[in-house]
Design a protein around this motif. Structure first.
Motif, short mmCIF file in Angstrom:
data_model
loop_
_atom_site.label_atom_id
_atom_site.label_comp_id
_atom_site.label_asym_id
_atom_site.label_seq_id
_atom_site.Cartn_x
_atom_site.Cartn_y
_atom_site.Cartn_z
N TRP B 16 43.18 45.39 35.67
CA TRP B 16 42.14 45.14 36.68
C TRP B 16 40.81 45.67 36.16
N LEU B 21 36.88 47.02 44.99
CA LEU B 21 37.55 45.87 45.60
C LEU B 21 36.67 44.62 45.55
N VAL B 24 37.38 40.37 41.57
CA VAL B 24 38.75 39.90 41.37
C VAL B 24 38.78 39.02 40.13
N LYS B 208 47.63 33.05 46.41
CA LYS B 208 46.66 34.08 46.82
C LYS B 208 45.33 33.46 47.21
N GLU B 212 43.49 34.38 50.60
CA GLU B 212 42.07 34.76 50.64
C GLU B 212 41.32 33.91 51.66
N GLN B 383 35.15 36.86 36.86
CA GLN B 383 35.54 37.54 38.10
C GLN B 383 34.88 36.90 39.32
N ARG B 406 38.84 41.71 50.85
CA ARG B 406 39.00 42.93 50.04
C ARG B 406 40.26 43.69 50.44
N TRP B 409 43.24 42.40 48.63
CA TRP B 409 43.34 42.87 47.24
C TRP B 409 43.71 44.34 47.17
N LYS B 410 43.29 45.08 48.18
CA LYS B 410 43.69 46.49 48.24
C LYS B 410 45.22 46.60 48.36
N TYR B 412 47.39 44.23 47.72
CA TYR B 412 48.01 43.57 46.56
C TYR B 412 48.08 44.52 45.37
N ARG B 413 46.96 45.18 45.10
CA ARG B 413 46.94 46.08 43.94
C ARG B 413 47.86 47.26 44.15
#
Lengths: 156, 418
Positions: B16, B21, B24, B208, B212, B383, B406, B409-410, B412-413
């Motif tokens: 990453w 955040l 991406v 994803k 989103e 990105q 965001r 993605w938080k 997800y990561r």
């Protein structure tokens, strides 16, 4: 008599397919009676008696709204259909109305030339004959597949 | 060999790019290794995944087949009245156990070699286990109890059934948190759901990108003109977004304030959404009051791939099923309730035009993910910029924010260890 009816339905269905495939969507609602039902559903939903459609309209006004929305509101990549229709199978007829079933095959051509089989299925129709100028009182579009690729914008 | 190693290290890195955040990397939507890791770490990790509605499995022996990520799963109701879920994968050689999307059965039998399973997913029979006339057959040491498809934990929220492969994920209600859990209850409201129709929309993009889009309250009134013109969703309506502490679950809502003066924000910004047109048949938008509050729109998501939607009286469940890095199936289940009057049911059928593959306000969501998937081809090292509304993933009274994107993605990561 029945052959006359087949010819009549064939003729109007040819005009219907040509109307959509040539992009003359504004004329499409005129194939319907003012009080009409137009629904696109799937063979699974239809067999199970599930009521909802991908598109559901119970007035010609709703069909005009569908066209207006496609023209003015909705965003989608330019594409066209090519309809191939089978011969109408007459299910019932009287002096005023004809019920028929017609198979269809619709190819979708995207602007980059990609051509796919978009939908196959059958029209379950009730035509009011109106003395030789038949209009749809009901058209249930039963798609064989439950899968719609990307989106369904243009009518079937 | 050395060349290959050096070559692979020089590929756009699968690390990453920053702690923030707000960025991406596009390889996240393209990379097959990432896709495979998601199946293990997200879908089979500490998550609760939508399976079905309890009402779809009313009777003993009813079953459905579905997916958790891309893993095929069977859910069945056994004679004890309970639901059970297990992999739709024979313990013998891996074939699907059940082929039909739904049905009713006493047991399950794999067509390949007739290994049979009960409705709880326990292996109960192996054809020719003892051979024929003392010859062939399984070794005496073979123990059927040790050969079952993997079983899932199950939990229900207001008639909506979720499953998990994880023994570590907290109970569903705790996992969702009160704000999310209670708003599932708000929609279902103690009623008996009725399936009005099921459709699958095949999306030409990574799963994803659809999630989103679901969480993106910024685009709704810009991309979807139908929505805006008819005042179903102006950013200037009251509303907001709720993001849970994990970031992964969200609610975007708006409420009507009939007396509020319309403002000029759209006209000033010259956004495409400002055109006017009238419906020939406005009955499409004639709603009935279904809930005690004035919320006309509530889009609720549960990480990773569940959406519960209320748009006026159009209620639907959306299940997102990944089918490879660049393909996703979106399964729509349109709902009414047994308590509906015939008039209310007709309203739901009309408002179903708003959603689904041909939805006035959702058809664009079917293609916009594909526009991204195609747009980022060859740009795996670049990105996305997700800075609207700041850098956080917190609840907000404004919907001019990408906070819930965001948040996705938080979560997800965290799940992927990225």
């Amino acid at each position: 008599m029945s052959q006359d009816v087949v010819n009549l339905i064939n003729h109007v269905q040819g005009a219907y397919a040509r109307c959509i495939d040539n992009g003359q969507l504004e004329a499409w609602p005129d194939f319907f009676e003012e009080n009409c039902t137009y629904k696109i559903t799937t063979a699974d939903n239809y067999a199970q008696g599930l009521e909802a459609g991908v598109i559901f309209a119970n007035s010609r006004g709703m069909l005009r709204d569908r066209v207006a929305s496609l023209r003015e509101a909705n965003i989608y990549e330019r594409h066209v259909y090519r309809h191939f229709l089978g011969q109408p199978w007459i299910l019932a007829e009287d002096a005023a109305e004809v019920s028929s079933e017609t198979s269809f095959f619709v190819a979708r051509i995207m602007r980059d030339g990609t051509t796919d089989v978009y939908a196959t299925g059958r029209y379950l129709d009730v035509y009011r004959l109106n003395g030789g100028a038949p209009k749809l009182r009901e058209r249930i579009v039963v798609c064989d597949s439950s899968r719609f690729d990307t989106l369904l914008a243009l009518p079937l | 060999m050395l060349d290959q190693i050096i070559h692979s290290k020089s590929e756009p890195g699968h690390v990453w790019p920053s702690e923030s955040l707000t960025r991406v990397p596009y390889w996240i939507f393209q990379d097959p290794d990432t896709y495979a890791a998601e199946q293990k770490l997200i879908f089979q990790g500490a998550s609760w995944n939508y399976l079905c509605l309890s009402v779809e499995l009313k009777n003993t022996g009813d079953f459905i087949t579905t997916f958790v990520g891309d893993t095929p799963v069977i859910v069945a109701r056994d004679s004890d009245g309970e639901l059970y879920a297990f992999e739709n994968r024979c313990a013998h050689r891996g074939a699907l156990i059940a082929l039909e999307p739904r049905g009713n059965t006493k047991d399950f039998s794999c067509v390949y070699h007739a290994w049979t399973y009960d409705r709880q997913g326990n292996l109960k029979g192996v054809a020719f286990k003892d051979g024929i006339k003392g010859k062939g057959g399984m070794p005496a040491s073979f123990c059927m109890e040790q050969h079952n498809p993997r079983k899932l934990r199950l939990a229900e929220a207001f008639g909506i059934v979720f499953g998990s492969f994880s023994n570590d994920v907290p109970p569903l209600e705790e996992h969702l948190g009160e704000e999310i859990y209670s708003r599932i209850g708000r929609v279902m409201n103690g009623r008996t759901p009725v399936v009005l129709g099921r459709f699958t929309q095949a999306l030409p993009n990574n799963w994803k990108l659809y999630m989103e889009n679901v969480k993106d309250s910024y685009h709704a009134s810009i991309l979807h003109l139908f929505f805006t013109t008819f005042e179903l969703n102006r950013l200037s309506q009251t509303g907001g977004i709720i993001v849970d502490a994990s970031g992964g679950h969200h609610i975007s809502f708006s409420a009507i304030e009939p007396d509020a003066a319309r403002d000029n924000e759209y006209a000033e910004q010259d956004i495409r959404s400002d055109s006017e047109f009238k419906l020939a048949d406005p009955s499409l938008l004639q709603s009935f009051k279904e809930f005690p509050d004035n919320v006309t729109l509530q889009i609720l998501s549960v990480f990773p791939t569940f959406v519960l939607q209320q748009i006026q009286n159009a209620i639907a469940v959306r299940q997102v099923v990944p089918r490879g890095t660049g393909r996703t199936d979106l399964h729509w289940t349109l709902l009414g309730f047994a308590e509906d009057t015939p008039e209310q049911r007709l309203v739901r059928l009309k408002q179903a035009n708003l959603v689904g593959p041909a939805g006035y306000i959702s058809m664009e969501d079917g293609c916009v993910g594909g526009f991204v998937q195609r747009g980022i081809a060859g740009a795996g090292g670049e990105q996305a910029v997700i800075e609207m509304g700041g850098a956080g993933a917190d609840s907000s009274e404004s919907r001019v924010t990408e906070a819930s994107v965001r948040g996705f993605w938080k979560a997800y990561r965290a799940g992927m260890g990225m």
